[in-house]
Design a protein around this motif. Structure first.
Motif: not given
Length: 483
Positions: A414-429
């Motif tokens: 379930s999404a409620g038990a997931c992390d929110i991830d940046h597909t393209r990393a923040w440090e890479h723009g």
């Protein structure tokens, strides 16, 4: 199973199966196409005995193919260490976790390699990783029973018999597995899978190096409570717990249900009353006072359920220690359905479609509401954008409602038990925006950063994630609308 895998079955096993099949309808040979619809005329000309023999012939081929599949899966299971050495990447976050847990680098790589192999097979076969892990473990145990595999090759055992023996041999020491095989195989060759499982369990008990008291204490750590969606607005709840507690809980529910069965004007059967009693115990900590006194029990649904909630709140001392616990339930309702211009169902997060009337009941008794407007044509959730690194609460809620579950292919967490991830990393723009954020469970979040699994969003398709495995397999995952 892929045809390339089928074509590799042994000639011996194919010949055994083919010889026993009626000439009028030879069982499908290895690598052959399945019977066509126009074979029905041939089937109707066969006697019952010929049909049974044909079924047995096909069963023998299936058994031989199961033996081959077992050998392939066992070898893949063995390759986990190599996969970890080849495809693990340095992840500073993993280093921090490792220093906390004391894991050594070799152990981490071995565990990661096993996960890489499991994920590769899961996405290739479009199955869950939990199912693949079960198959790999079973294949590894079965591969240690050469006489059982030989019997499968010859069609003398079914896959169900083999699974029973593989389950029984778990935790039997390697030096004793040949003895285990000699003691259980004759029973499996002459009996049902259930009988083979009982025999294997008894032999395992005799050969196991630990006492059942120690094993029972260890297994208690595996207890869990699982929600499983079913169709038509129903679901299952599964409890895995010590057998004495399970039996006592069942006896309590059963005794209460039987005391209420047969009340005047109550159309429910004992099975339905058991379900209602268990529901009351879980939701309110006891059984309704009127029911306990012998009055006709009310089905726990609709207005009756709301009345029970109101009663539990009016009587603070009633309903057990969790009576005031308020779960969060997200229900998405198409706007046209609310306006009476559509008969589309509502959507319960973590389950799927539910009747609109049930959704209206939930909304009527909810202490607060979150407005979730869906597009009247596509059903997709209308989006908002953000540009800061930290994901704001409303955007986090939006992403979880949109994704519903982990976005790794095949994962149903379930999404409620997931992390929110940046597909393209923040440090890479990468930006903190709805089209660069996705829900990933902790396990697949770590897999993404600690291995050579890669993920990207194809241009023009912001809701699609395209994953590339360490071995070059490409698979996509879409955030589908709820309907």
């Amino acid at each position: 199973m892929h045809r390339g895998m089928l074509a590799g079955a042994s000639e011996h096993s194919t010949a055994v199966a083919a010889d026993s099949v009626a000439p009028a309808l030879a069982g499908p040979s290895v690598g052959a196409e399945p019977p066509r619809s126009d074979d029905t005329a041939v089937l109707t000309r066969l006697s019952v005995d010929e049909l049974v023999e044909s079924v047995l012939g096909v069963d023998r081929e299936i058994a031989a193919l199961h033996a081959q599949s077992t050998r392939l899966l066992a070898e893949l299971h063995r390759r986990g260490v190599e996969a970890g050495a080849e495809h693990a990447v340095h992840d500073p976050r993993a280093d921090r976790r490792s220093s906390d847990t004391g894991d050594r680098e070799a152990d981490v790589r071995e565990q990661l390699g096993a996960r890489i192999v499991v994920a590769e097979i899961a996405v290739a076969r479009r199955m869950s990783e939990a199912s693949i892990r079960i198959q790999l473990d079973e294949a590894s145990r079965l591969a240690a029973l050469p006489a059982v595999l030989a019997a499968l090759d010859d069609g003398l055992l079914s896959p169900a018999h083999a699974r029973a023996l593989a389950d029984g041999v778990s935790e039997v020491p390697l030096p004793l597995r040949a003895r285990f095989e000699n003691l259980v195989l004759p029973s499996a060759l002459g009996g049902t899978p259930a009988a083979a499982r009982r025999r294997a369990r008894a032999v395992r008990e005799r050969l196991h190096p630990q006492s059942i008291e120690i094993r029972a204490a260890l297994r208690r750590g595996e207890r869990r409570f699982v929600f499983e969606p079913d169709r038509d607005g129903m679901a299952w709840l599964h409890l895995h717990l010590p057998c004495v507690d399970a039996r006592a809980a069942y006896e309590r529910v059963d005794a209460a249900a039987r005391s209420l069965a047969g009340a005047p004007h109550d159309p429910r059967g004992v099975g339905q009353i058991r379900a209602d009693v268990a529901t009351e115990l879980l939701l309110f900590g006891d059984v309704h006072g009127d029911s306990a006194a012998g009055s006709p029990a009310r089905p726990i649904a609709g207005p009756a359920l709301r009345a029970r909630r109101d009663e539990a709140e009016r009587l603070p001392g009633r309903g057990g220690r969790y009576a005031r616990f308020r779960p969060t339930v997200n229900v998405t309702v198409p706007v046209l359905a609310l306006l009476g211009r559509s008969d589309e169902p509502a959507n319960l997060e973590g389950y799927g479609p539910i009747p609109l009337g049930v959704a209206e009941e939930i909304a009527a008794s909810a202490p607060s509401l979150t407005r979730i407007l869906t597009h009247p044509e596509t059903g997709t959730v209308l989006s908002v954008g953000r540009t800061s690194y930290t994901v704001p609460a409303d955007l986090r809620r939006f992403v979880r409602l949109r994704d519903e579950s982990c976005r790794f292919p095949g994962c149903e967490r379930s999404a409620g038990a997931c992390d929110i991830d940046h597909t393209r990393a923040w440090e890479h723009g990468g930006e903190t925006a709805h089209d660069n954020l996705a829900c990933l469970c902790r396990s697949h979040h770590r897999l993404k950063h600690a291995s050579t699994w890669q993920v990207e969003r194809p241009p023009g398709h912001p809701s699609v994630l395209r994953w590339t495995s360490p071995y070059g397999r490409v698979v996509t995952d879409s955030a589908d609308p709820p309907f």
